[in-house]
Design an enzyme around this catalytic site. Structure first.
Site, PDB file in Angstrom:
ATOM      1  N   HIS A  34       0.825  -1.209   0.000  1.00  0.00           N
ATOM      2  CA  HIS A  34       0.000   0.000   0.000  1.00  0.00           C
ATOM      3  C   HIS A  34       0.855   1.253   0.000  1.00  0.00           C
ATOM      4  O   HIS A  34       2.037   1.208   0.358  1.00  0.00           O
ATOM      5  CB  HIS A  34      -0.886   0.013   1.246  1.00  0.00           C
ATOM      6  CG  HIS A  34      -0.082  -0.034   2.508  1.00  0.00           C
ATOM      7  ND1 HIS A  34       0.454  -1.216   2.995  1.00  0.00           N
ATOM      8  CD2 HIS A  34       0.348   0.926   3.357  1.00  0.00           C
ATOM      9  CE1 HIS A  34       1.151  -0.966   4.086  1.00  0.00           C
ATOM     10  NE2 HIS A  34       1.109   0.336   4.331  1.00  0.00           N
ATOM     11  N   HIS A 114       5.169   6.541  -0.856  1.00  0.00           N
ATOM     12  CA  HIS A 114       5.999   5.358  -1.125  1.00  0.00           C
ATOM     13  C   HIS A 114       5.214   4.079  -0.868  1.00  0.00           C
ATOM     14  O   HIS A 114       4.196   4.096  -0.185  1.00  0.00           O
ATOM     15  CB  HIS A 114       7.238   5.379  -0.224  1.00  0.00           C
ATOM     16  CG  HIS A 114       6.929   5.198   1.233  1.00  0.00           C
ATOM     17  ND1 HIS A 114       6.472   6.223   2.046  1.00  0.00           N
ATOM     18  CD2 HIS A 114       6.995   4.099   2.031  1.00  0.00           C
ATOM     19  CE1 HIS A 114       6.278   5.762   3.261  1.00  0.00           C
ATOM     20  NE2 HIS A 114       6.588   4.472   3.287  1.00  0.00           N
TER      21      HIS A 114
END
Lengths: 169, 169
Positions: A34, A114
């Site tokens: 995720h 990220h």
């Protein structure tokens, strides 16, 4: 309850991330790969009220291109290695809106979008793994049109409560 | 891709289920505790088309009371032990609509709504674990107002694609 807000990228990018996470990320089993839009925050406000706030925010922004061009590391802050996601206005604004409108603490670090692929490594492991993953590289682009409100169970894993579509009424 | 449709019950019921799953369910790390409304099915139809079909179905039904009064087992079909969820019209109709309108195979077994707490046990383990869990029992009731379309990653874990609210336009 402890909540967070995340983007689950496409199956392609998740499978790629998992091929590394399996070996290098102790959170591998707790949540699928995720991009965190809002870090975990604890609140007594119920999930439906949070959903109302977040829905209003989601409506303001259109789907965006998620672009990954390199593997990076947070060292020396910590030994997390990640797919660096190119910053864009939607990511930046979503993060700021969440910070302002949700009952969460102010982020300690600047927002660096990220997808984590390795964490909690020793310094030696970090330098080995980062050395090889950085060489391997990554090139990926996809459209993101949704994100999720998740909450944490007692065992540390995360469950999705609600899905938000970008640019939808 | 391989899809499924599930209800994630409240944190309370999920934490309780996980306290058993941790020891007795090898799928513990692949997906949070859930009630399966539609078993896994493989299709090339894209997730957005499935979402459209499922949205129309979700609108037809109102939130319902999920009631759990006992621990049960699928033996002799298999050694799965579960929280038995009392059947109701919404569960039955949702399941039938999915069976009719989604590109899935016909279910091999009658639909028995449940939350798995143990599976893949040997016969001896099953009889020990079932003996003690059945004695322990369970009593739980909550409102369910949403369910999720999930898809499977290459490592066997599941990611949420979309959330559907019951009785909402």
């Amino acid at each position: 309850m402890k909540y967070g807000i995340v983007v689950f990228p496409s199956k392609t990018l998740q499978d790629l991330a998992n091929s590394y996470r399996k070996r290098y990320d102790p959170h591998y089993a707790l949540i699928p790969p995720h991009l965190t839009l809002q870090e975990a925050f604890e609140t007594d406000i119920d999930a439906d009220k949070l959903t109302n706030i977040i829905s209003e925010i989601a409506k303001k922004y259109e789907p965006f291109q998620l672009e990954v061009h390199k593997v990076s590391s947070f060292q020396p802050i910590n030994n997390t290695i990640y797919f660096k996601v190119k910053m864009n206005d939607v990511l930046q604004n979503l993060h700021e809106d969440f910070q302002q409108q949700l009952p969460c603490e102010e982020s300690k670090h600047p927002f660096v979008p990220h997808v984590t692929i390795a964490q909690k490594l020793s310094n030696d492991e970090h330098s080995d793994v980062y050395g090889s993953l950085r060489m391997l590289g990554v090139e990926h682009s996809e459209v993101v049109d949704r994100f999720h409100l998740v909450y944490q169970l007692e065992n540390g894993s995360w469950t999705v409560y609600e899905t938000f579509r970008l640019g939808k009424d």
